[in-house]
Structure formats: structure tokens, C-alpha cells
Design a protein around this motif. Structure first.
Motif, PDB file in Angstrom:
ATOM      1  N   ASP A 191      25.013 114.130 -37.785  1.00 51.37           N
ATOM      2  CA  ASP A 191      23.784 114.362 -37.002  1.00 51.37           C
ATOM      3  C   ASP A 191      23.470 113.152 -36.133  1.00 51.37           C
ATOM      4  O   ASP A 191      23.094 113.283 -34.961  1.00 51.37           O
ATOM      5  CB  ASP A 191      22.595 114.628 -37.939  1.00 51.37           C
ATOM      6  CG  ASP A 191      22.639 116.035 -38.511  1.00 51.37           C
ATOM      7  OD1 ASP A 191      23.339 116.876 -37.922  1.00 51.37           O
ATOM      8  OD2 ASP A 191      21.992 116.274 -39.541  1.00 51.37           O
ATOM      9  N   THR A 192      23.606 111.971 -36.718  1.00 51.42           N
ATOM     10  CA  THR A 192      23.306 110.738 -35.981  1.00 51.42           C
ATOM     11  C   THR A 192      24.202 110.614 -34.756  1.00 51.42           C
ATOM     12  O   THR A 192      23.738 110.316 -33.652  1.00 51.42           O
ATOM     13  CB  THR A 192      23.530 109.507 -36.889  1.00 51.42           C
ATOM     14  OG1 THR A 192      22.757 109.683 -38.081  1.00 51.42           O
ATOM     15  CG2 THR A 192      23.120 108.228 -36.192  1.00 51.42           C
ATOM     16  N   LEU A 193      25.503 110.875 -34.956  1.00 57.75           N
ATOM     17  CA  LEU A 193      26.458 110.746 -33.848  1.00 57.75           C
ATOM     18  C   LEU A 193      26.186 111.759 -32.741  1.00 57.75           C
ATOM     19  O   LEU A 193      26.220 111.429 -31.555  1.00 57.75           O
ATOM     20  CB  LEU A 193      27.887 110.935 -34.361  1.00 57.75           C
ATOM     21  CG  LEU A 193      28.527 109.737 -35.050  1.00 57.75           C
ATOM     22  CD1 LEU A 193      29.841 110.154 -35.695  1.00 57.75           C
ATOM     23  CD2 LEU A 193      28.776 108.622 -34.055  1.00 57.75           C
ATOM     24  N   THR A 194      25.933 113.007 -33.135  1.00 54.11           N
ATOM     25  CA  THR A 194      25.782 114.052 -32.115  1.00 54.11           C
ATOM     26  C   THR A 194      24.413 114.007 -31.447  1.00 54.11           C
ATOM     27  O   THR A 194      24.219 114.600 -30.388  1.00 54.11           O
ATOM     28  CB  THR A 194      26.017 115.457 -32.710  1.00 54.11           C
ATOM     29  OG1 THR A 194      25.189 115.610 -33.866  1.00 54.11           O
ATOM     30  CG2 THR A 194      27.458 115.644 -33.082  1.00 54.11           C
ATOM     31  N   ALA A 195      23.471 113.299 -32.036  1.00 55.17           N
ATOM     32  CA  ALA A 195      22.137 113.215 -31.431  1.00 55.17           C
ATOM     33  C   ALA A 195      22.140 112.285 -30.212  1.00 55.17           C
ATOM     34  O   ALA A 195      21.363 112.465 -29.280  1.00 55.17           O
ATOM     35  CB  ALA A 195      21.124 112.731 -32.456  1.00 55.17           C
ATOM     36  N   GLY A 196      23.014 111.290 -30.222  1.00 55.59           N
ATOM     37  CA  GLY A 196      23.034 110.322 -29.116  1.00 55.59           C
ATOM     38  C   GLY A 196      24.162 110.599 -28.149  1.00 55.59           C
ATOM     39  O   GLY A 196      24.678 111.715 -28.071  1.00 55.59           O
ATOM     40  N   SER A 197      24.548 109.569 -27.400  1.00 58.54           N
ATOM     41  CA  SER A 197      25.578 109.738 -26.370  1.00 58.54           C
ATOM     42  C   SER A 197      26.955 109.274 -26.843  1.00 58.54           C
ATOM     43  O   SER A 197      27.905 109.266 -26.067  1.00 58.54           O
ATOM     44  CB  SER A 197      25.170 108.951 -25.115  1.00 58.54           C
ATOM     45  OG  SER A 197      25.043 107.575 -25.443  1.00 58.54           O
ATOM     46  N   ASP A 198      27.066 108.902 -28.144  1.00 60.46           N
ATOM     47  CA  ASP A 198      28.315 108.313 -28.639  1.00 60.46           C
ATOM     48  C   ASP A 198      29.538 109.202 -28.429  1.00 60.46           C
ATOM     49  O   ASP A 198      30.653 108.709 -28.284  1.00 60.46           O
ATOM     50  CB  ASP A 198      28.191 107.991 -30.143  1.00 60.46           C
ATOM     51  CG  ASP A 198      27.323 106.770 -30.386  1.00 60.46           C
ATOM     52  OD1 ASP A 198      27.235 105.929 -29.478  1.00 60.46           O
ATOM     53  OD2 ASP A 198      26.720 106.685 -31.470  1.00 60.46           O
ATOM     54  N   LEU A 199      29.348 110.511 -28.454  1.00 57.72           N
ATOM     55  CA  LEU A 199      30.504 111.409 -28.381  1.00 57.72           C
ATOM     56  C   LEU A 199      30.675 112.059 -27.008  1.00 57.72           C
ATOM     57  O   LEU A 199      31.524 112.922 -26.827  1.00 57.72           O
ATOM     58  CB  LEU A 199      30.385 112.497 -29.463  1.00 57.72           C
ATOM     59  CG  LEU A 199      30.246 111.997 -30.907  1.00 57.72           C
ATOM     60  CD1 LEU A 199      30.232 113.165 -31.876  1.00 57.72           C
ATOM     61  CD2 LEU A 199      31.379 111.050 -31.270  1.00 57.72           C
ATOM     62  N   ASP A 200      29.877 111.639 -26.046  1.00 60.61           N
ATOM     63  CA  ASP A 200      29.933 112.294 -24.721  1.00 60.61           C
ATOM     64  C   ASP A 200      31.321 112.199 -24.081  1.00 60.61           C
ATOM     65  O   ASP A 200      31.819 113.166 -23.526  1.00 60.61           O
ATOM     66  CB  ASP A 200      28.893 111.680 -23.768  1.00 60.61           C
ATOM     67  CG  ASP A 200      27.483 112.182 -24.065  1.00 60.61           C
ATOM     68  OD1 ASP A 200      27.326 112.968 -25.023  1.00 60.61           O
ATOM     69  OD2 ASP A 200      26.543 111.778 -23.350  1.00 60.61           O
ATOM     70  N   LEU A 201      31.952 111.025 -24.146  1.00 62.40           N
ATOM     71  CA  LEU A 201      33.254 110.887 -23.488  1.00 62.40           C
ATOM     72  C   LEU A 201      34.292 111.800 -24.135  1.00 62.40           C
ATOM     73  O   LEU A 201      35.143 112.377 -23.456  1.00 62.40           O
ATOM     74  CB  LEU A 201      33.754 109.435 -23.526  1.00 62.40           C
ATOM     75  CG  LEU A 201      35.022 109.261 -22.673  1.00 62.40           C
ATOM     76  CD1 LEU A 201      34.689 109.211 -21.185  1.00 62.40           C
ATOM     77  CD2 LEU A 201      35.823 108.055 -23.064  1.00 62.40           C
ATOM     78  N   LEU A 202      34.180 111.951 -25.457  1.00 64.85           N
ATOM     79  CA  LEU A 202      35.107 112.823 -26.170  1.00 64.85           C
ATOM     80  C   LEU A 202      34.985 114.260 -25.664  1.00 64.85           C
ATOM     81  O   LEU A 202      35.986 114.942 -25.420  1.00 64.85           O
ATOM     82  CB  LEU A 202      34.801 112.752 -27.675  1.00 64.85           C
ATOM     83  CG  LEU A 202      35.593 113.684 -28.574  1.00 64.85           C
ATOM     84  CD1 LEU A 202      37.083 113.405 -28.462  1.00 64.85           C
ATOM     85  CD2 LEU A 202      35.130 113.535 -30.019  1.00 64.85           C
TER      86      LEU A 202
END
Lengths: 118, 156
Positions: free
Chosen positions: B83-94
Motif C-alpha cells: 500500500d505504501t509503495l503504490t500510494a506514492g510515485s515510487d512505482l511510476d517508472l515501472l
């Protein structure tokens, strides 16, 4: 305008029509091993070409021939900057080619795919 | 002589990452990159060969350095790590890599697969891919860059 194809292990750039006259070249054959990649880049024309070594340049109309910029030899054949593709080379007489092609996206894919397979 | 190199690749990758994350792959021009990275166009081509070459360098650095750190931070923080990862922009490039390039570029697909395997480790029982599709799709669709019928699965 130029036509770009792959023949065996070579990238072949055929300069079309009157551009052969302006650029003083009709055909360049470059080993795929010397090709580092291709990119559609309309903005490169606006950066200038440096010193003309042979060919023609009429701003806004045509850039064709061999130019030297920042110590690098670059081959140009562009009328319509929107269709300019940059092909980066290594160990070749040119540092890169900047050529206008009919379909920049297809040309970029062809060059990148052929590189990966060579 | 060619212009001497006045930058390190390591310095450029985070700037390029920000560019691609903001504009997507197709939406980011060499003009955008030259401006954001403060390098000469010729230097950019000399270093990376092409826009694809730069994107691959950015994606590899992201998958092998940035993402593991983000995962570690999410796992050690409060709440559900996914949840923490998908809530922010951390995975946008992926997601951008998977959707825009994964189906045409085997090297991008391989790196996206590598990232998904890392995420599988923290996604609990559901595969990370399914959870990414559901949650990140909702995050990026409002940007208007992607159509709602585009799925992450198509890009892998």
C-alpha cells in the motif's frame, strides 16, 4: 530525405533525389556494429550544424552534407526537421548521422531492433 | 577534438528518471532531456547512444538501486508495504516502462520482470502484477496519458 534499410550486417542509408547532389553522397554503408542507436529528434536542427565541410545549408530549407561540430563529423540530410532521426555511431568516419526519413518511428524501431539482433 | 565530458552518468540518471516519470517515454523529447540534464545534445548521444539507450540505463538503475531501497523503506515503515509503495510515485517508472515499452522492447520487459519479482516478495498471496494493475492503473489513468483499456499485462 533518405531511405534507411538493413542489409545483412550493415545499415544502408540511401540519399534520395536531388539531395544526392547537395549532400555529395548517394549511399552510406555502415556496419551495424558501429551503430549505437537511433532517436527521433526534431529539436536537433535548431542546435545548428557547426562548420560545413562539404554540402549545402540554407537555413529553414535544407541542411545536407558533412559538417563539423564540437570536433565531431556529422552527416546531415534534412529538409523537414519534424522527420529528423539521429543515428549515433562509433568507430566510424561520422560521429552521427542526422537524416530525414518518411517514418521516423518505424526507422528508429528498425535500427534499434537490428542493433539488438546483430 | 570532441568536447570533454563534464558530467558523470550517475549524476544524470536521477534527472532523467524525473523527466521520464513526469512525461512518459514517448512524451519526453530529447529537447526535454537536454534541458533537464543540462548537457549538450551531442554529449547525450555520445553517452547513451539514443533515447532508448538512456531509458534503459535509467530503468536498470531504478530496478537495481532505487526500487530495492524504496521496498526496504516501505517494509520497515508502518502499514502495508505494498500500500505504501503504490500510494506514492515510487512505482511510476515501472508502470510507464511496462505499458509504453514492455511489449516492444525485450530488454525493458526483462527489467520490468526483474522489478515484479522483487515486488512479489512483499505482495503477500496475490501476484504483484495483478495488484499493480489494479492500484497503479487508478493512479496513472487520471493523468490522461493512458487509455482505460490499456492494462499492465499487455505491456509485460
Amino acid at each position: 530525405m533518405a531511405r534507411i534499410s538493413v542489409e545483412g550486417k550493415d545499415l544502408v542509408v540511401e540519399v534520395e533525389g536531388m539531395d544526392r547532389l547537395w549532400s555529395l553522397k548517394s549511399r552510406l554503408t555502415i556496419p551495424l556494429a558501429h551503430v549505437r542507436g537511433a532517436t527521433a529528434d526534431p529539436g536537433i536542427v535548431g542546435d545548428g550544424q557547426g562548420m560545413k565541410l562539404g554540402g549545402a545549408r540554407i537555413p529553414g530549407v535544407i541542411v545536407a552534407g558533412t559538417f563539423r561540430q564540437d570536433g565531431e563529423r556529422v552527416f546531415w540530410d534534412v529538409h523537414d526537421k519534424a522527420k529528423a532521426v539521429v543515428i549515433e555511431l562509433q568507430d566510424d568516419r561520422y560521429a552521427r548521422l542526422v537524416v530525414e526519413v518518411a517514418d521516423p518511428r518505424a526507422t528508429v524501431e528498425l535500427v534499434e531492433r537490428s542493433r539488438a539482433q546483430s | 577534438m570532441a568536447r570533454p565530458k563534464s558530467f558523470s552518468t550517475e549524476q544524470l540518471l536521477p534527472l532523467a528518471l524525473a523527466c521520464f516519470t513526469a512525461g512518459g517515454y514517448e512524451g519526453t523529447s530529447i529537447d526535454d532531456l537536454v534541458q533537464a540534464l543540462h548537457v549538450h545534445r551531442g554529449s547525450l548521444y555520445k553517452e547513451f547512444g539514443s533515447k532508448r539507450g538512456l531509458f534503459l540505463a535509467v530503468l536498470q538503475d531504478y530496478v537495481r538501486s532505487t526500487l530495492p531501497l524504496a521496498i526496504a523503506a516501505a517494509v520497515s515503515g508502518p502499514g502495508d508495504a505494498f500500500d505504501t509503495l503504490t500510494a506514492g510515485s515510487d512505482l511510476d517508472l515501472l508502470l510507464i516502462a511496462g505499458i509504453e515499452r514492455g511489449h516492444t522492447d525485450p530488454q525493458v520487459a526483462a527489467l520490468v520482470g526483474e522489478a515484479l519479482r522483487q515486488l512479489d516478495g512483499i505482495a503477500g498471496s496475490a501476484p504483484a502484477l495483478a495488484m499493480l494493475g489494479a492500484r497503479l492503473g487508478r493512479r496513472l489513468l487520471p493523468t490522461g496519458r493512458y487509455q482505460s483499456d490499456t492494462t499492465v499485462e499487455e505491456g509485460i
